[in-house]
Design a protein around this motif. Structure first.
Motif, mmCIF file in Angstrom:
data_model
loop_
_atom_site.group_PDB
_atom_site.id
_atom_site.type_symbol
_atom_site.label_atom_id
_atom_site.label_comp_id
_atom_site.label_asym_id
_atom_site.label_seq_id
_atom_site.Cartn_x
_atom_site.Cartn_y
_atom_site.Cartn_z
ATOM 1 N N MET A 1 -28.884 23.753 38.825
ATOM 2 C CA MET A 1 -29.942 24.853 37.970
ATOM 3 C C MET A 1 -29.431 24.582 36.584
ATOM 4 S SD MET A 1 -29.963 28.932 38.527
ATOM 5 C CE MET A 1 -28.563 29.034 39.347
ATOM 6 N N GLU A 2 -30.564 24.690 35.667
ATOM 7 C CA GLU A 2 -30.216 24.259 34.231
ATOM 8 C C GLU A 2 -29.632 25.579 33.610
ATOM 9 O OE1 GLU A 2 -33.428 23.805 31.620
ATOM 10 O OE2 GLU A 2 -34.077 21.793 32.768
ATOM 11 N N PRO A 3 -29.054 25.346 32.394
ATOM 12 C CA PRO A 3 -28.548 26.584 31.791
ATOM 13 C C PRO A 3 -29.465 27.653 31.680
ATOM 14 C CG PRO A 3 -28.116 24.527 30.518
ATOM 15 C CD PRO A 3 -29.063 24.375 31.636
ATOM 16 N N CYS A 4 -28.871 28.869 31.352
ATOM 17 C CA CYS A 4 -29.690 30.130 31.176
ATOM 18 C C CYS A 4 -30.435 29.946 29.766
ATOM 19 C CB CYS A 4 -28.973 31.458 31.332
ATOM 20 S SG CYS A 4 -28.017 31.537 32.603
ATOM 21 N N ALA A 5 -31.783 30.713 29.959
ATOM 22 C CA ALA A 5 -32.437 30.745 28.522
ATOM 23 C C ALA A 5 -32.305 32.330 28.185
ATOM 24 C CB ALA A 5 -34.036 30.536 29.022
ATOM 25 N N THR A 6 -31.946 32.359 26.693
ATOM 26 C CA THR A 6 -31.929 33.879 26.162
ATOM 27 C C THR A 6 -33.291 33.920 25.454
ATOM 28 O OG1 THR A 6 -29.635 33.544 25.930
ATOM 29 C CG2 THR A 6 -30.840 35.330 24.618
ATOM 30 N N ILE A 7 -33.950 35.074 26.158
ATOM 31 C CA ILE A 7 -35.457 35.670 25.636
ATOM 32 C C ILE A 7 -35.284 36.924 25.230
ATOM 33 C CG2 ILE A 7 -37.649 35.792 26.318
ATOM 34 C CD1 ILE A 7 -36.269 33.401 28.450
ATOM 35 N N GLY A 8 -35.364 37.080 23.809
ATOM 36 C CA GLY A 8 -35.452 38.536 23.428
ATOM 37 C C GLY A 8 -33.957 39.225 23.602
ATOM 38 N N PHE A 9 -33.822 40.187 24.312
ATOM 39 C CA PHE A 9 -32.794 40.744 24.791
ATOM 40 C C PHE A 9 -32.128 40.278 26.098
ATOM 41 C CE2 PHE A 9 -36.130 43.230 26.471
ATOM 42 C CZ PHE A 9 -35.684 43.356 27.842
ATOM 43 N N ALA A 10 -32.669 39.431 26.912
ATOM 44 C CA ALA A 10 -31.897 39.253 28.049
ATOM 45 C C ALA A 10 -31.727 37.819 28.396
ATOM 46 C CB ALA A 10 -32.984 39.639 29.069
ATOM 47 N N THR A 11 -31.073 37.395 29.289
ATOM 48 C CA THR A 11 -30.651 36.044 29.537
ATOM 49 C C THR A 11 -31.044 35.787 30.880
ATOM 50 O OG1 THR A 11 -28.903 35.816 28.089
ATOM 51 C CG2 THR A 11 -29.045 34.178 29.851
ATOM 52 N N PHE A 12 -31.993 34.801 31.154
ATOM 53 C CA PHE A 12 -32.527 34.456 32.709
ATOM 54 C C PHE A 12 -32.047 32.971 33.031
ATOM 55 C CE2 PHE A 12 -35.479 37.525 30.649
ATOM 56 C CZ PHE A 12 -35.525 38.417 31.560
ATOM 57 N N PRO A 13 -31.668 32.743 34.086
ATOM 58 C CA PRO A 13 -31.254 31.382 34.800
ATOM 59 C C PRO A 13 -32.368 30.580 34.882
ATOM 60 C CG PRO A 13 -31.190 33.030 36.392
ATOM 61 C CD PRO A 13 -31.365 33.842 35.345
ATOM 62 N N ARG A 14 -32.248 29.414 34.733
ATOM 63 C CA ARG A 14 -33.483 28.498 34.880
ATOM 64 C C ARG A 14 -33.343 27.882 36.278
ATOM 65 N NH1 ARG A 14 -33.635 26.351 28.937
ATOM 66 N NH2 ARG A 14 -35.390 27.774 28.246
ATOM 67 N N HIS A 15 -34.394 27.602 36.861
ATOM 68 C CA HIS A 15 -34.052 27.100 38.547
ATOM 69 C C HIS A 15 -34.556 25.567 38.788
ATOM 70 C CE1 HIS A 15 -33.010 30.996 39.547
ATOM 71 N NE2 HIS A 15 -33.712 31.195 38.890
ATOM 72 N N LYS A 16 -35.113 25.139 37.590
ATOM 73 C CA LYS A 16 -35.884 23.710 37.979
ATOM 74 C C LYS A 16 -34.421 22.550 38.226
ATOM 75 C CE LYS A 16 -36.258 22.126 33.254
ATOM 76 N NZ LYS A 16 -37.357 21.611 32.203
ATOM 77 N N PRO A 17 -34.504 22.031 39.054
ATOM 78 C CA PRO A 17 -33.350 20.841 39.445
ATOM 79 C C PRO A 17 -33.167 19.891 38.341
ATOM 80 C CG PRO A 17 -35.385 20.559 40.925
ATOM 81 C CD PRO A 17 -35.636 21.738 40.014
#
Length: 169
Positions: A1-17
């Motif tokens: 899994m790729e590093p997380c993306a911070t968007i606005g106020f939240a951080t979301f994991p990336r799932h593309k291999p």
């Protein structure tokens, strides 16, 4: 899994291999295979494009996908401008389906992350032609891959109705 993306106020994991080769980006670049043909493209705008979906459910032949041209993994990352473009084209595709595919309605859906059933790591919106007895939501396990030849007449009908450019320029 790729590093997380911070968007606005939240951080979301990336799932593309790692080394993910995006089929939607490859299609825009003119790289074709059994599931991605130039004839599948039914409309191209500055920020979005639509194509006949290569995967169909038994009662919903001719389904389409609407995709932002910029590579974004999911709904959390899309810009407002690209989101508006995707939504506008989704509406146009749904109207074209209703006009040209002899269906009695349409449904749309969009998935985010593995738990949300996302399986292509580029945001896309499914647009389904609907019929009174299609049982779309009860037939998930019955989906099959449509051949380019099966997709062709649906693409032609939708391209004609939409009347939009169909090349990535």
């Amino acid at each position: 899994m790729e590093p997380c993306a911070t968007i606005g106020f939240a951080t979301f994991p990336r799932h593309k291999p790692p080394a993910y080769s995006c089929p939607f980006c490859r299609l825009q670049q003119g790289q074709f295979n059994e599931r991605n043909q130039a004839e599948d493209v039914i409309a191209v705008t500055e920020r979005a494009y639509a194509r006949v979906a290569p995967k169909w459910w038994p009662g919903n032949r001719g389904a389409a996908l609407v995709i932002p041209r910029a590579h974004v993994e999911n709904l959390y990352e899309i810009s407002a401008e690209d989101g508006h473009a995707v939504w506008d084209l989704t509406q146009r595709v749904a109207r074209a389906m209703r006009t040209s595919l002899d269906c009695s309605g349409t449904s749309i859906r969009q998935h985010n992350e593995p738990s949300g059933d996302q399986d292509v790591w580029h945001l896309h919106v499914h647009v389904f032609p609907r019929h009174d007895t299609d049982d779309l939501y009860r037939r998930h396990d019955q989906a099959t891959w449509a051949t380019p030849q099966e997709r062709l007449p649906y693409g032609q009908a939708l391209r004609t109705t939409l009347g939009l450019p169909t090349t990535f320029g």
